[in-house]
Design a protein around this motif. Structure first.
Motif, PDB file in Angstrom:
ATOM      1  N   SER A 123      54.121  66.112  63.829  1.00 38.57           N
ATOM      2  CA  SER A 123      55.149  66.385  62.832  1.00 38.57           C
ATOM      3  C   SER A 123      54.658  65.964  61.457  1.00 38.57           C
ATOM      4  CB  SER A 123      56.415  65.609  63.184  1.00 38.57           C
ATOM      5  OG  SER A 123      57.205  65.487  62.034  1.00 38.57           O
ATOM      6  N   ALA A 124      54.860  66.835  60.490  1.00 38.09           N
ATOM      7  CA  ALA A 124      54.449  66.496  59.128  1.00 38.09           C
ATOM      8  C   ALA A 124      55.314  65.389  58.565  1.00 38.09           C
ATOM      9  CB  ALA A 124      54.522  67.723  58.247  1.00 38.09           C
ATOM     10  N   ARG A 125      56.489  65.268  59.090  1.00 41.01           N
ATOM     11  CA  ARG A 125      57.417  64.280  58.565  1.00 41.01           C
ATOM     12  C   ARG A 125      57.920  63.378  59.674  1.00 41.01           C
ATOM     13  NH1 ARG A 125      58.464  64.976  53.672  1.00 41.01           N
ATOM     14  NH2 ARG A 125      58.038  66.969  52.713  1.00 41.01           N
ATOM     15  N   PRO A 126      57.104  62.413  60.043  1.00 40.58           N
ATOM     16  CA  PRO A 126      57.577  61.491  61.067  1.00 40.58           C
ATOM     17  C   PRO A 126      58.814  60.756  60.557  1.00 40.58           C
ATOM     18  CG  PRO A 126      55.477  60.761  60.128  1.00 40.58           C
ATOM     19  CD  PRO A 126      55.798  62.072  59.505  1.00 40.58           C
ATOM     20  N   PRO A 127      59.769  60.475  61.434  1.00 39.16           N
ATOM     21  CA  PRO A 127      60.979  59.797  60.962  1.00 39.16           C
ATOM     22  C   PRO A 127      60.682  58.371  60.517  1.00 39.16           C
ATOM     23  CG  PRO A 127      60.963  59.964  63.349  1.00 39.16           C
ATOM     24  CD  PRO A 127      59.790  60.753  62.867  1.00 39.16           C
ATOM     25  N   LEU A 128      61.546  57.869  59.673  1.00 44.24           N
ATOM     26  CA  LEU A 128      61.499  56.459  59.288  1.00 44.24           C
ATOM     27  C   LEU A 128      62.383  55.700  60.269  1.00 44.24           C
ATOM     28  CD1 LEU A 128      62.084  57.383  55.624  1.00 44.24           C
ATOM     29  CD2 LEU A 128      60.179  55.904  56.246  1.00 44.24           C
ATOM     30  N   ILE A 129      61.889  54.596  60.772  1.00 39.49           N
ATOM     31  CA  ILE A 129      62.690  53.795  61.688  1.00 39.49           C
ATOM     32  C   ILE A 129      63.287  52.642  60.893  1.00 39.49           C
ATOM     33  CG2 ILE A 129      62.742  52.545  63.873  1.00 39.49           C
ATOM     34  CD1 ILE A 129      61.822  55.479  64.117  1.00 39.49           C
ATOM     35  N   GLN A 130      64.569  52.770  60.595  1.00 44.99           N
ATOM     36  CA  GLN A 130      65.223  51.735  59.786  1.00 44.99           C
ATOM     37  C   GLN A 130      65.729  50.617  60.685  1.00 44.99           C
ATOM     38  OE1 GLN A 130      68.506  53.082  57.346  1.00 44.99           O
ATOM     39  NE2 GLN A 130      68.938  50.998  56.610  1.00 44.99           N
ATOM     40  N   ILE A 131      65.420  49.388  60.306  1.00 45.80           N
ATOM     41  CA  ILE A 131      65.902  48.241  61.094  1.00 45.80           C
ATOM     42  C   ILE A 131      66.836  47.332  60.303  1.00 45.80           C
ATOM     43  CG2 ILE A 131      63.912  48.194  62.651  1.00 45.80           C
ATOM     44  CD1 ILE A 131      62.989  45.664  60.957  1.00 45.80           C
ATOM     45  N   GLY A 132      66.849  47.475  59.001  1.00 48.14           N
ATOM     46  CA  GLY A 132      67.664  46.547  58.229  1.00 48.14           C
ATOM     47  C   GLY A 132      68.230  47.167  56.979  1.00 48.14           C
ATOM     48  N   SER A 133      69.240  46.477  56.429  1.00 46.99           N
ATOM     49  CA  SER A 133      69.807  46.874  55.141  1.00 46.99           C
ATOM     50  C   SER A 133      69.936  45.619  54.270  1.00 46.99           C
ATOM     51  CB  SER A 133      71.134  47.610  55.339  1.00 46.99           C
ATOM     52  OG  SER A 133      72.040  46.830  56.082  1.00 46.99           O
ATOM     53  N   ASP A 134      70.779  45.660  53.260  1.00 45.19           N
ATOM     54  CA  ASP A 134      70.808  44.573  52.266  1.00 45.19           C
ATOM     55  C   ASP A 134      70.926  43.185  52.879  1.00 45.19           C
ATOM     56  OD1 ASP A 134      70.969  46.749  50.573  1.00 45.19           O
ATOM     57  OD2 ASP A 134      73.111  46.483  50.143  1.00 45.19           O
ATOM     58  N   GLY A 135      71.797  43.055  53.880  1.00 47.26           N
ATOM     59  CA  GLY A 135      72.159  41.717  54.360  1.00 47.26           C
ATOM     60  C   GLY A 135      71.573  41.357  55.705  1.00 47.26           C
ATOM     61  N   GLY A 136      70.523  42.026  56.136  1.00 44.82           N
ATOM     62  CA  GLY A 136      69.886  41.667  57.394  1.00 44.82           C
ATOM     63  C   GLY A 136      69.706  42.856  58.318  1.00 44.82           C
ATOM     64  N   LEU A 137      69.399  42.538  59.563  1.00 47.64           N
ATOM     65  CA  LEU A 137      69.069  43.585  60.523  1.00 47.64           C
ATOM     66  C   LEU A 137      70.292  44.411  60.904  1.00 47.64           C
ATOM     67  CD1 LEU A 137      66.678  41.651  62.932  1.00 47.64           C
ATOM     68  CD2 LEU A 137      66.048  43.302  61.156  1.00 47.64           C
ATOM     69  N   LEU A 138      70.039  45.665  61.220  1.00 43.15           N
ATOM     70  CA  LEU A 138      71.058  46.528  61.806  1.00 43.15           C
ATOM     71  C   LEU A 138      71.233  46.135  63.271  1.00 43.15           C
ATOM     72  CD1 LEU A 138      69.746  50.006  60.533  1.00 43.15           C
ATOM     73  CD2 LEU A 138      71.523  48.582  59.477  1.00 43.15           C
ATOM     74  N   GLN A 139      72.288  46.669  63.861  1.00 41.28           N
ATOM     75  CA  GLN A 139      72.511  46.392  65.275  1.00 41.28           C
ATOM     76  C   GLN A 139      71.396  47.003  66.135  1.00 41.28           C
ATOM     77  OE1 GLN A 139      76.366  45.460  65.856  1.00 41.28           O
ATOM     78  NE2 GLN A 139      76.652  46.596  67.740  1.00 41.28           N
ATOM     79  N   VAL A 140      71.023  48.216  65.808  1.00 38.18           N
ATOM     80  CA  VAL A 140      69.945  48.896  66.537  1.00 38.18           C
ATOM     81  C   VAL A 140      69.072  49.639  65.524  1.00 38.18           C
ATOM     82  CG1 VAL A 140      71.287  49.231  68.664  1.00 38.18           C
ATOM     83  CG2 VAL A 140      71.382  50.963  66.869  1.00 38.18           C
ATOM     84  N   PRO A 141      67.816  49.891  65.878  1.00 40.21           N
ATOM     85  CA  PRO A 141      66.974  50.694  64.980  1.00 40.21           C
ATOM     86  C   PRO A 141      67.517  52.111  64.873  1.00 40.21           C
ATOM     87  CG  PRO A 141      65.653  49.605  66.686  1.00 40.21           C
ATOM     88  CD  PRO A 141      67.090  49.452  67.078  1.00 40.21           C
ATOM     89  N   VAL A 142      67.352  52.714  63.715  1.00 38.86           N
ATOM     90  CA  VAL A 142      67.882  54.054  63.464  1.00 38.86           C
ATOM     91  C   VAL A 142      66.742  54.937  62.944  1.00 38.86           C
ATOM     92  CG1 VAL A 142      69.524  55.403  62.119  1.00 38.86           C
ATOM     93  CG2 VAL A 142      70.122  53.088  62.842  1.00 38.86           C
ATOM     94  N   ALA A 143      66.522  56.064  63.606  1.00 37.17           N
ATOM     95  CA  ALA A 143      65.501  57.008  63.138  1.00 37.17           C
ATOM     96  C   ALA A 143      66.126  57.940  62.118  1.00 37.17           C
ATOM     97  CB  ALA A 143      64.944  57.797  64.314  1.00 37.17           C
ATOM     98  N   ARG A 144      65.552  57.994  60.952  1.00 43.00           N
ATOM     99  CA  ARG A 144      66.100  58.850  59.895  1.00 43.00           C
ATOM    100  C   ARG A 144      64.971  59.671  59.278  1.00 43.00           C
ATOM    101  NH1 ARG A 144      69.767  55.127  56.013  1.00 43.00           N
ATOM    102  NH2 ARG A 144      70.829  57.102  55.624  1.00 43.00           N
ATOM    103  N   SER A 145      65.245  60.916  59.023  1.00 44.56           N
ATOM    104  CA  SER A 145      64.209  61.758  58.410  1.00 44.56           C
ATOM    105  C   SER A 145      63.971  61.336  56.967  1.00 44.56           C
ATOM    106  CB  SER A 145      64.598  63.220  58.491  1.00 44.56           C
ATOM    107  OG  SER A 145      65.854  63.408  57.875  1.00 44.56           O
ATOM    108  N   THR A 146      65.032  60.956  56.296  1.00 41.42           N
ATOM    109  CA  THR A 146      64.884  60.413  54.948  1.00 41.42           C
ATOM    110  C   THR A 146      65.883  59.265  54.804  1.00 41.42           C
ATOM    111  OG1 THR A 146      66.582  61.747  53.858  1.00 41.42           O
ATOM    112  CG2 THR A 146      64.381  62.728  54.027  1.00 41.42           C
TER     113      THR A 146
END
Ligand code: C2O
Ligand code: CU
Ligand code: CU
Length: 511
Positions: free
Chosen positions: A298-321
């Motif tokens: 894939s030319a655009r592998p997803p970004l695996i988001q694990i955190g936001s402003d105040g710490g980790l998310l509950q689960v990792p989230v795959a996002r295209s952008t």
């Protein structure tokens, strides 16, 4: 006739299911001053909103991906006792090489751009003595910090040139990527633009047990944009109250850097420390290279988001952008083991154009054994509920005064705009009555986003937040618990030019 470029953010701040959503390309067009007037986006000062570029020379002629990524040094305490780490920072001007062969005068914490990273552990006290060796008043705010009001760096509690102030940070909050920056009345935009920003990272045991990438594989990335004059100096459009969008993207003070990575997982703590520019992050594996060797990838592998402003998310989230507004943080894991040696992966900005469309490049260089993991569950993020009150916060432009306002009012340090009760939970409805996005920020609290225009936020936005981008004509409901301290705290738009002129207000937590 003057022209400018208006960016419209109508595509990406809306709700969508979390994983792998594709978003429409941003809509940009040239507008004329007459168009702008018709659209009601020219302030009294006659400035476009936001003005993308000030007419003039682009002093940055560096080709992209030539300069290795710099990583800010971790600051060492001057003294340590059983409960507390003591630091001292000398805020001063310095001449640094940002563009090859040119010198840029910056204002820096210890003369560095960006400032050194402060690293601490949850529950440990930190005292930072900030010594002002600049010729102007400044102050220091710990963005995302849960701190007493007198240590919060309110806009009028400035440090005079030649004096210092000790800021006390108790770090009674979970592991998270915070940042510290200037917050002086009316001058925050200039002061941050000149270099006054740095990372502040809190670690804790919960996070440590997850065995996420650490050490040299845990990398802070501070994204900023700047305009350079031909001699290498920063060009700051001082009279523009609408914002600045520079034409050079810097990561950790390095213009469009290249970062040699090993074939393993990395954690990136991404901070948008720009004055006004919003980004939409995406990965792109270099197309030439891909055509040759990896037609199947894939030319655009997803970004695996694990955190936001105040710490980790509950689960990792795959996002295209991942959209990231001013002052927001997103943390991602990139596993470079999925790419062969020699891969060149570009971190793109889907909202950019030309030079601002590419942020940095990762070159997959060496082999190394993997010692980290990405668990499927990260940490519990308990949903806030039980709000006792809903407040409306309207963001708009007062055309007569040419000022950005909250609930129709310009910032007034004598006025308190909301008085939440200590221990209470409130819903704030942030209503954007303008046609530009505003990154809305609250001090003291970490909040949760309930909905955008009535629709649940995407999974990447379900974690702890202290800043939320509210798109044009959008209404975002957030929920926060006011706990821990009584006293006055700021809330404001974090487009620093908007904040300075005068899109700021304060709440007071009362007993
Ligand atoms: Cu990042 Cu009131 O600030
Ligand atoms: Cu803040
Ligand atoms: Cu704003």
């Amino acid at each position: 006739m003057e022209t400018g470029t208006v960016m419209q953010y109508h595509h990406s701040w809306g709700a969508a299911s979390g994983a792998a959503r594709m978003e429409a390309p941003v809509n940009r067009r040239k507008i004329t001053r007459r168009d702008a007037l018709a659209l009601g986006i020219v302030g009294a000062a006659g400035l476009f909103v936001p003005v993308r570029h000030v007419l003039g020379i682009d002093g940055n002629t560096t080709a992209p991906f030539q300069i290795p990524l710099r990583i800010p040094p971790v600051l060492q305490p001057t003294r340590v006792d059983a409960t507390t780490d003591y630091y001292e920072v000398d805020i001063k001007p310095a001449r640094v090489e940002i563009l090859p062969g040119k010198q840029t005068t910056i204002w820096g914490y210890n003369g560095l751009f960006p400032g050194p990273t402060l690293k601490t552990r949850s529950g440990r006290n930190v005292v930072v003595r900030q010594v002002n060796n600049l010729a102007v008043e400044i102050n220091v705010h710990l963005h995302g910090g849960f701190v007493a009001p007198e240590h919060d760096g309110g806009p009028n509690e400035v440090i005079a040139p030649g004096s210092y102030r000790d800021y006390v940070y108790p770090n009674r909050q979970i592991a998270s990527t915070l940042w510290y920056h200037d917050h002086a009345m009316h001058q925050t935009a200039r002061n941050v633009y000149m270099g006054l920003g740095g990372f502040y990272i809190i670690e804790d045991d919960v996070e440590k047990q997850l065995n996420l990438p650490r050490g040299e594989y845990d990398v802070p990335l501070m994204i900023q944009d700047r305009i350079f004059n031909a001699d290498g100096s920063f060009s700051f459009p001082a009279h523009n109250h609408d914002g600045v969008n520079g034409d050079t993207i810097l990561v950790n003070g390095t213009p469009q850097p290249v970062f040699k990575v090993a074939r393993r997982k990395y954690r990136f703590r991404i901070l948008n420390a720009s004055n006004s520019r919003h980004y939409e992050l995406a990965l792109n594996i270099g197309s030439d290279w891909r055509r040759r060797r990896l037609p199947f990838l894939s030319a655009r592998p997803p970004l695996i988001q694990i955190g936001s402003d105040g710490g980790l998310l509950q689960v990792p989230v795959a996002r295209s952008t991942i959209p990231i507004g001013v002052a927001e943080r997103v943390e991602i894991i990139v596993d470079f083991a999925q790419f062969p040696f020699g891969s060149q992966i570009i971190l793109e900005n889907k909202l950019g154009r030309g030079k601002t469309a590419e942020i940095m490049r990762f070159d997959v260089a060496q082999a190394v054994s993997e010692d980290s993991s990405l668990p499927s569950t990260l940490r519990t993020v308990p949903a806030l509920s039980g709000a006792s009150i809903t407040r409306d916060i309207e963001l708009s432009m007062n055309l007569e005064r040419g000022e950005w306002v909250i609930n129709g009012k310009s910032f007034d340090p004598q006025r308190v705009d909301a008085q939440p009760k200590l221990g209470s939970t409130e819903v704030w409805r942030i209503i954007n009555r303008s046609n530009v996005a505003h990154p809305f920020h609250m001090h003291l609290v970490m909040f949760q986003i309930l909905d955008r225009n009535g629709v649940r936020p995407s999974a990447g936005e379900t974690g702890w937040k202290d800043t939320v981008t509210v798109g044009p004509s959008e209404t975002v409901r957030i929920i926060a618990k006011f706990d821990g301290y009584t006293g006055k705290y700021m809330f404001h738009c974090h487009n620093l030019q908007h904040e300075d002129h005068m899109m700021m207000a304060q709440f007071e937590v009362v007993p």
